[in-house]
Design a protein around this motif. Sequence first.
Motif, PDB file in Angstrom:
ATOM      1  N   GLY A  82       0.811  -1.213   0.000  1.00  0.00           N
ATOM      2  CA  GLY A  82       0.000   0.000   0.000  1.00  0.00           C
ATOM      3  C   GLY A  82       0.841   1.256   0.000  1.00  0.00           C
ATOM      4  N   LEU A 262     -10.942   3.063  -9.483  1.00  0.00           N
ATOM      5  CA  LEU A 262     -10.514   2.865  -8.102  1.00  0.00           C
ATOM      6  C   LEU A 262     -11.197   1.640  -7.496  1.00  0.00           C
ATOM      7  CD1 LEU A 262      -8.931   3.759  -5.640  1.00  0.00           C
ATOM      8  CD2 LEU A 262     -10.803   5.318  -5.063  1.00  0.00           C
ATOM      9  N   SER A 266      -8.832  -1.587  -6.641  1.00  0.00           N
ATOM     10  CA  SER A 266      -8.677  -1.837  -5.213  1.00  0.00           C
ATOM     11  C   SER A 266      -8.756  -3.334  -4.926  1.00  0.00           C
ATOM     12  CB  SER A 266      -9.748  -1.101  -4.413  1.00  0.00           C
ATOM     13  OG  SER A 266      -9.563   0.283  -4.462  1.00  0.00           O
ATOM     14  N   TYR A 270      -5.037  -6.428  -5.251  1.00  0.00           N
ATOM     15  CA  TYR A 270      -4.743  -7.265  -4.088  1.00  0.00           C
ATOM     16  C   TYR A 270      -5.183  -8.708  -4.305  1.00  0.00           C
ATOM     17  CZ  TYR A 270      -2.811  -4.187  -0.553  1.00  0.00           C
ATOM     18  OH  TYR A 270      -1.963  -3.396   0.171  1.00  0.00           O
ATOM     19  N   ALA A 396      -4.855   2.570  -5.523  1.00  0.00           N
ATOM     20  CA  ALA A 396      -5.697   1.476  -5.048  1.00  0.00           C
ATOM     21  C   ALA A 396      -5.028   0.588  -3.997  1.00  0.00           C
ATOM     22  CB  ALA A 396      -6.182   0.638  -6.234  1.00  0.00           C
ATOM     23  N   VAL A 399      -5.215   2.441  -0.689  1.00  0.00           N
ATOM     24  CA  VAL A 399      -6.585   2.447  -0.168  1.00  0.00           C
ATOM     25  C   VAL A 399      -6.962   1.057   0.328  1.00  0.00           C
ATOM     26  CG1 VAL A 399      -9.009   2.795  -0.798  1.00  0.00           C
ATOM     27  CG2 VAL A 399      -7.263   4.358  -1.669  1.00  0.00           C
ATOM     28  N   ALA A 400      -6.618   0.038  -0.474  1.00  0.00           N
ATOM     29  CA  ALA A 400      -6.973  -1.327  -0.100  1.00  0.00           C
ATOM     30  C   ALA A 400      -6.291  -1.753   1.190  1.00  0.00           C
ATOM     31  CB  ALA A 400      -6.601  -2.286  -1.234  1.00  0.00           C
ATOM     32  N   LEU A 413     -13.153  -4.940   1.753  1.00  0.00           N
ATOM     33  CA  LEU A 413     -12.525  -4.438   0.530  1.00  0.00           C
ATOM     34  C   LEU A 413     -13.442  -4.657  -0.668  1.00  0.00           C
ATOM     35  CD1 LEU A 413     -10.067  -3.266  -0.943  1.00  0.00           C
ATOM     36  CD2 LEU A 413      -9.146  -5.602  -1.059  1.00  0.00           C
ATOM     37  N   GLY A 417     -15.146  -1.477  -2.579  1.00  0.00           N
ATOM     38  CA  GLY A 417     -14.852  -1.383  -4.006  1.00  0.00           C
ATOM     39  C   GLY A 417     -16.118  -1.372  -4.845  1.00  0.00           C
TER      40      GLY A 417
END
Length: 435
Positions: A82, A262, A266, A270, A396, A399-400, A413, A417
């Motif tokens: 991140g 986004l 996000s 991940y 992203a 944020v994630a 998440l 999202g």
Amino acid sequence: MTTNELTEPHSPGDTPTPVDPVDSDGAATTDAVPVGSWQRGLMLLLLVANASMLAVYMGVGSVLLPLQIADIDPAHKVAVLGLVGGVSAVFATAFNPIAGALSDRSGRRNPWILGGAFASLAGLAFLGNVRTALMVGIGWCLVQATMNVYQAAVTAIVPDRIPVARRGTASALVGLALPIGGSVGVLVASQLSDRITAGYLVFGALVAAAAVLLASSFRDVPRETPAPAPAAARRQGLAALLSALSHHDFRWAFIGRALMVLGYFSVIGYQLYILQDHIALPSGLEPAAAMAILTPVSMACMAISTVVGGLLSDRWNRRKVFVGASAALAGLVTVIPVLSPTWTGMIVFSALNGLAFGCFMAVDTAVVTLVLPSAEDAARDMGVLNIANAGPQIVAPFVASAIVTAFGGYSALFLIGGALSLIGALAILPIRSVR
């Protein structure tokens, strides 16, 4: 006024031949513009150029970079990924519009395409040979900066050379770059997951080769550059750079694109860690191998919806309904892995999410080219729009990681999202100049 004539590929000594009538803004003056073989060739080369770029973003950003960080600091991989993503966002979002504006002012695209690609090759080579989190962050910032120089110039070719009546078809074809490039990127990265240094070099060579192919196949059409601005105007450079956002329709297109991208990245950014820590995989299936299955499923669905959405939006001359519906679908399907955190649930989610995102990106790209405030500043304004592409993709992970850390898992998440995508669907409604 720009001289934005569309010219055929040429041999040395040939005289460029205008093939489409254009008005003072460089846009086609008629909707009945035939698609010549050179236009089809250009669209194909743009597909290759954009696919190589997306292969880097997906293969490196989704597989190699997370694996490299997990090897360096497995206990803090979520936070480190991140942080690296958040810092590199500054470079991605700044270099795209700046490079676009410089490309406009130089009157050329090819030097920026070639320069950005070969600088990215050097950055990826550096990234593959570092062994600390700090140096990984520096390397990824360099790659993001140089790839956005490349992206700004490549993106501007569509409004430069493609007639308005063919923008949906062109956007659909270019939009295939995500499913093709994304699939190739993840498959290559998965195969090279135990040879990260070699993987970075392969991706660098790929984007450099695509840049050479595009630049050598189609001549850089000279554009008349504006007269140098007076000193007072130069002091207002940042305001001018972002002036497109003062236009109502462009601003809403920007907001919708940023929220959708986004929300999408996000989760996708991940995905390797989601497969490691959230999804119950079948026995013997490793997360990197699982990504090599999920990504082609998603990208195949994305390719179908990209083509169908782009062609139907041209045929019906309707854009907003496709953009809004696809963004809403992308938001809704994120509940699937929450309710069913299984391998089957992820396959269904990936397929539906691919359908939604492919249609959105294809038709929304056509919308953006139709709401550009000025043809003279097309690359600059597309560069501003690309902040809504590149910025969220790189922000992203930051944020994630904050969401996963704050809520203690990946279910939040998915839901957040999805909410971002649903809000992005609403942002298309205020646009007035596109049906």
